[in-house]
Design a protein around this motif. Structure first.
Motif, PDB file in Angstrom:
ATOM      1  N   GLY A  16       0.822  -1.207   0.000  1.00  0.00           N
ATOM      2  CA  GLY A  16       0.000   0.000   0.000  1.00  0.00           C
ATOM      3  C   GLY A  16       0.851   1.250   0.000  1.00  0.00           C
ATOM      4  N   GLY A  17       1.958   1.233   0.726  1.00  0.00           N
ATOM      5  CA  GLY A  17       2.879   2.363   0.733  1.00  0.00           C
ATOM      6  C   GLY A  17       3.510   2.588  -0.622  1.00  0.00           C
ATOM      7  N   SER A  18       3.794   1.508  -1.338  1.00  0.00           N
ATOM      8  CA  SER A  18       4.380   1.633  -2.670  1.00  0.00           C
ATOM      9  C   SER A  18       3.391   2.199  -3.666  1.00  0.00           C
ATOM     10  CB  SER A  18       4.866   0.265  -3.165  1.00  0.00           C
ATOM     11  OG  SER A  18       5.909  -0.181  -2.350  1.00  0.00           O
ATOM     12  N   ILE A  19       2.141   1.782  -3.567  1.00  0.00           N
ATOM     13  CA  ILE A  19       1.123   2.331  -4.458  1.00  0.00           C
ATOM     14  C   ILE A  19       0.916   3.812  -4.136  1.00  0.00           C
ATOM     15  CG2 ILE A  19      -1.333   2.245  -5.053  1.00  0.00           C
ATOM     16  CD1 ILE A  19      -1.100  -0.832  -4.701  1.00  0.00           C
ATOM     17  N   LEU A  20       0.870   4.139  -2.852  1.00  0.00           N
ATOM     18  CA  LEU A  20       0.772   5.539  -2.459  1.00  0.00           C
ATOM     19  C   LEU A  20       1.978   6.321  -2.968  1.00  0.00           C
ATOM     20  CD1 LEU A  20      -0.607   7.844  -0.932  1.00  0.00           C
ATOM     21  CD2 LEU A  20       0.618   7.090   1.122  1.00  0.00           C
ATOM     22  N   ALA A  21       3.160   5.746  -2.898  1.00  0.00           N
ATOM     23  CA  ALA A  21       4.353   6.421  -3.402  1.00  0.00           C
ATOM     24  C   ALA A  21       4.245   6.670  -4.905  1.00  0.00           C
ATOM     25  CB  ALA A  21       5.598   5.592  -3.085  1.00  0.00           C
ATOM     26  N   GLY A  22       3.714   5.713  -5.640  1.00  0.00           N
ATOM     27  CA  GLY A  22       3.526   5.911  -7.080  1.00  0.00           C
ATOM     28  C   GLY A  22       2.563   7.041  -7.375  1.00  0.00           C
ATOM     29  N   VAL A  23       1.476   7.085  -6.629  1.00  0.00           N
ATOM     30  CA  VAL A  23       0.504   8.162  -6.813  1.00  0.00           C
ATOM     31  C   VAL A  23       1.117   9.496  -6.393  1.00  0.00           C
ATOM     32  CG1 VAL A  23      -1.725   9.057  -6.023  1.00  0.00           C
ATOM     33  CG2 VAL A  23      -1.480   6.638  -6.603  1.00  0.00           C
ATOM     34  N   ALA A  34      10.823  13.659   0.713  1.00  0.00           N
ATOM     35  CA  ALA A  34      11.388  12.847   1.797  1.00  0.00           C
ATOM     36  C   ALA A  34      10.527  11.614   2.047  1.00  0.00           C
ATOM     37  CB  ALA A  34      11.514  13.684   3.068  1.00  0.00           C
ATOM     38  N   TYR A  35       9.199  11.774   2.051  1.00  0.00           N
ATOM     39  CA  TYR A  35       8.323  10.625   2.222  1.00  0.00           C
ATOM     40  C   TYR A  35       8.488   9.637   1.071  1.00  0.00           C
ATOM     41  CZ  TYR A  35       4.457   7.482   2.385  1.00  0.00           C
ATOM     42  OH  TYR A  35       3.730   6.330   2.393  1.00  0.00           O
ATOM     43  N   LEU A  36       8.584  10.143  -0.141  1.00  0.00           N
ATOM     44  CA  LEU A  36       8.757   9.262  -1.299  1.00  0.00           C
ATOM     45  C   LEU A  36      10.030   8.438  -1.181  1.00  0.00           C
ATOM     46  CD1 LEU A  36       7.622  11.601  -4.177  1.00  0.00           C
ATOM     47  CD2 LEU A  36       6.583   9.432  -3.533  1.00  0.00           C
ATOM     48  N   ILE A  37      11.111   9.079  -0.790  1.00  0.00           N
ATOM     49  CA  ILE A  37      12.376   8.354  -0.626  1.00  0.00           C
ATOM     50  C   ILE A  37      12.202   7.257   0.414  1.00  0.00           C
ATOM     51  CG2 ILE A  37      14.766   8.554   0.173  1.00  0.00           C
ATOM     52  CD1 ILE A  37      14.687  11.443  -1.040  1.00  0.00           C
ATOM     53  N   TRP A  38      11.588   7.586   1.536  1.00  0.00           N
ATOM     54  CA  TRP A  38      11.384   6.590   2.585  1.00  0.00           C
ATOM     55  C   TRP A  38      10.490   5.451   2.105  1.00  0.00           C
ATOM     56  CZ3 TRP A  38       6.844   5.061   4.914  1.00  0.00           C
ATOM     57  CH2 TRP A  38       6.993   4.176   5.988  1.00  0.00           C
ATOM     58  N   ALA A  39       9.358   5.783   1.502  1.00  0.00           N
ATOM     59  CA  ALA A  39       8.400   4.754   1.087  1.00  0.00           C
ATOM     60  C   ALA A  39       8.997   3.833   0.027  1.00  0.00           C
ATOM     61  CB  ALA A  39       7.126   5.406   0.556  1.00  0.00           C
ATOM     62  N   LEU A  40       9.723   4.384  -0.910  1.00  0.00           N
ATOM     63  CA  LEU A  40      10.303   3.554  -1.968  1.00  0.00           C
ATOM     64  C   LEU A  40      11.502   2.754  -1.476  1.00  0.00           C
ATOM     65  CD1 LEU A  40      10.013   6.077  -4.911  1.00  0.00           C
ATOM     66  CD2 LEU A  40       8.664   4.000  -4.577  1.00  0.00           C
ATOM     67  N   ALA A  41      12.228   3.288  -0.508  1.00  0.00           N
ATOM     68  CA  ALA A  41      13.407   2.586  -0.001  1.00  0.00           C
ATOM     69  C   ALA A  41      13.054   1.491   1.000  1.00  0.00           C
ATOM     70  CB  ALA A  41      14.372   3.579   0.653  1.00  0.00           C
ATOM     71  N   THR A  42      11.918   1.595   1.678  1.00  0.00           N
ATOM     72  CA  THR A  42      11.568   0.603   2.708  1.00  0.00           C
ATOM     73  C   THR A  42      10.555  -0.417   2.250  1.00  0.00           C
ATOM     74  OG1 THR A  42       9.856   2.043   3.620  1.00  0.00           O
ATOM     75  CG2 THR A  42      12.054   2.193   4.601  1.00  0.00           C
ATOM     76  N   GLU A  43      10.193  -0.394   0.984  1.00  0.00           N
ATOM     77  CA  GLU A  43       9.215  -1.361   0.494  1.00  0.00           C
ATOM     78  C   GLU A  43       9.741  -2.778   0.696  1.00  0.00           C
ATOM     79  OE1 GLU A  43       7.342  -3.037  -3.599  1.00  0.00           O
ATOM     80  OE2 GLU A  43       8.533  -1.232  -3.663  1.00  0.00           O
ATOM     81  N   ARG A  44       8.890  -3.627   1.251  1.00  0.00           N
ATOM     82  CA  ARG A  44       9.284  -5.011   1.491  1.00  0.00           C
ATOM     83  C   ARG A  44       8.466  -5.982   0.639  1.00  0.00           C
ATOM     84  NH1 ARG A  44       9.788  -2.676   6.426  1.00  0.00           N
ATOM     85  NH2 ARG A  44      11.759  -2.932   7.483  1.00  0.00           N
ATOM     86  N   GLY A  45       7.180  -5.697   0.499  1.00  0.00           N
ATOM     87  CA  GLY A  45       6.292  -6.650  -0.163  1.00  0.00           C
ATOM     88  C   GLY A  45       6.432  -6.636  -1.671  1.00  0.00           C
ATOM     89  N   GLY A  46       6.789  -5.538  -2.244  1.00  0.00           N
ATOM     90  CA  GLY A  46       6.901  -5.433  -3.684  1.00  0.00           C
ATOM     91  C   GLY A  46       5.540  -5.223  -4.314  1.00  0.00           C
ATOM     92  N   LEU A  77       6.246   3.247 -12.254  1.00  0.00           N
ATOM     93  CA  LEU A  77       6.136   2.472 -11.011  1.00  0.00           C
ATOM     94  C   LEU A  77       4.770   1.801 -10.903  1.00  0.00           C
ATOM     95  CD1 LEU A  77       7.484   1.728  -8.300  1.00  0.00           C
ATOM     96  CD2 LEU A  77       6.369   3.736  -7.337  1.00  0.00           C
ATOM     97  N   LEU A  78       3.726   2.529 -11.228  1.00  0.00           N
ATOM     98  CA  LEU A  78       2.383   1.955 -11.129  1.00  0.00           C
ATOM     99  C   LEU A  78       2.092   0.947 -12.237  1.00  0.00           C
ATOM    100  CD1 LEU A  78       0.410   5.162 -10.129  1.00  0.00           C
ATOM    101  CD2 LEU A  78       0.973   3.216  -8.665  1.00  0.00           C
ATOM    102  N   ALA A  79       2.638   1.173 -13.425  1.00  0.00           N
ATOM    103  CA  ALA A  79       2.322   0.311 -14.571  1.00  0.00           C
ATOM    104  C   ALA A  79       3.209  -0.922 -14.645  1.00  0.00           C
ATOM    105  CB  ALA A  79       2.429   1.105 -15.868  1.00  0.00           C
ATOM    106  N   THR A  80       4.514  -0.752 -14.475  1.00  0.00           N
ATOM    107  CA  THR A  80       5.419  -1.880 -14.694  1.00  0.00           C
ATOM    108  C   THR A  80       5.736  -2.659 -13.430  1.00  0.00           C
ATOM    109  OG1 THR A  80       7.448  -0.601 -14.358  1.00  0.00           O
ATOM    110  CG2 THR A  80       6.525  -0.670 -16.599  1.00  0.00           C
TER     111      THR A  80
END
Length: 151
Positions: A27-34, A132-144, A90-93
């Motif tokens: 969910g964080g990764s999808i939010l980061a993409g948006v 800063a949030y984007l960097i954190w969210a994209l760097a800490t993604e675990r689930g993919g 990020l959202l498409a591929t």
């Protein structure tokens, strides 16, 4: 037998707790993409204001990183387009390269927004916080993205 910090025993990363954490990361990764899309759009809007040399921007004298307002407009426009394209990728591929590119572009945007502070402080601070949030969210993604984890 102590199980704290060893990764064994009850709650060692299996079961519903691990699924919730992985779902949260997705969910964080999808939010980061948006947010990449939204941050890119706001950068493009900032660029239009700067390119038009709108009186909305503050006049700055004696600033070490002083650029022509039109130059800042084109810098923000280029970064905004890169952010939008990266967000779409990020959202498409859902590939790791899009995450890494997002981290790099968000870091670049964070620096550009910092240097833009005297011209439009509120927009710059919001842009820095989003980056800063984007960097954190994209760097800490675990689930993919698309890892099969369902909520």
């Amino acid at each position: 037998m102590s199980t704290s910090g060893t990764g064994t025993g009850y709650g060692a990363g299996t079961g519903s707790h691990a699924e919730r954490k992985a779902a949260w990361a997705v969910g964080g990764s999808i939010l980061a993409g948006v947010l990449l899309l939204v941050t890119g759009a706001t950068n493009i809007l900032q660029s239009i204001t700067a390119i038009r040399r709108d009186s909305f921007l503050h006049s700055v004298t004696g600033y070490a990183y002083r650029f022509n307002i039109t130059s800042w407009g084109w810098i923000h426009f280029a970064i905004g387009v890169l952010l939008v394209v990266t967000g779409l990728a990020l959202l498409a591929t859902r590939h790791k390269w899009a995450r890494y590119l997002g981290i790099g572009i968000a870091a670049l945007n964070l620096v550009a927004q910092f240097m833009y502070l005297p011209y439009q402080p509120v927009w710059a601070v919001v842009g820095m916080a989003l980056s800063a949030y984007l960097i954190w969210a994209l760097a800490t993604e675990r689930g993919g993205l698309g890892s099969g984890v369902r909520t």
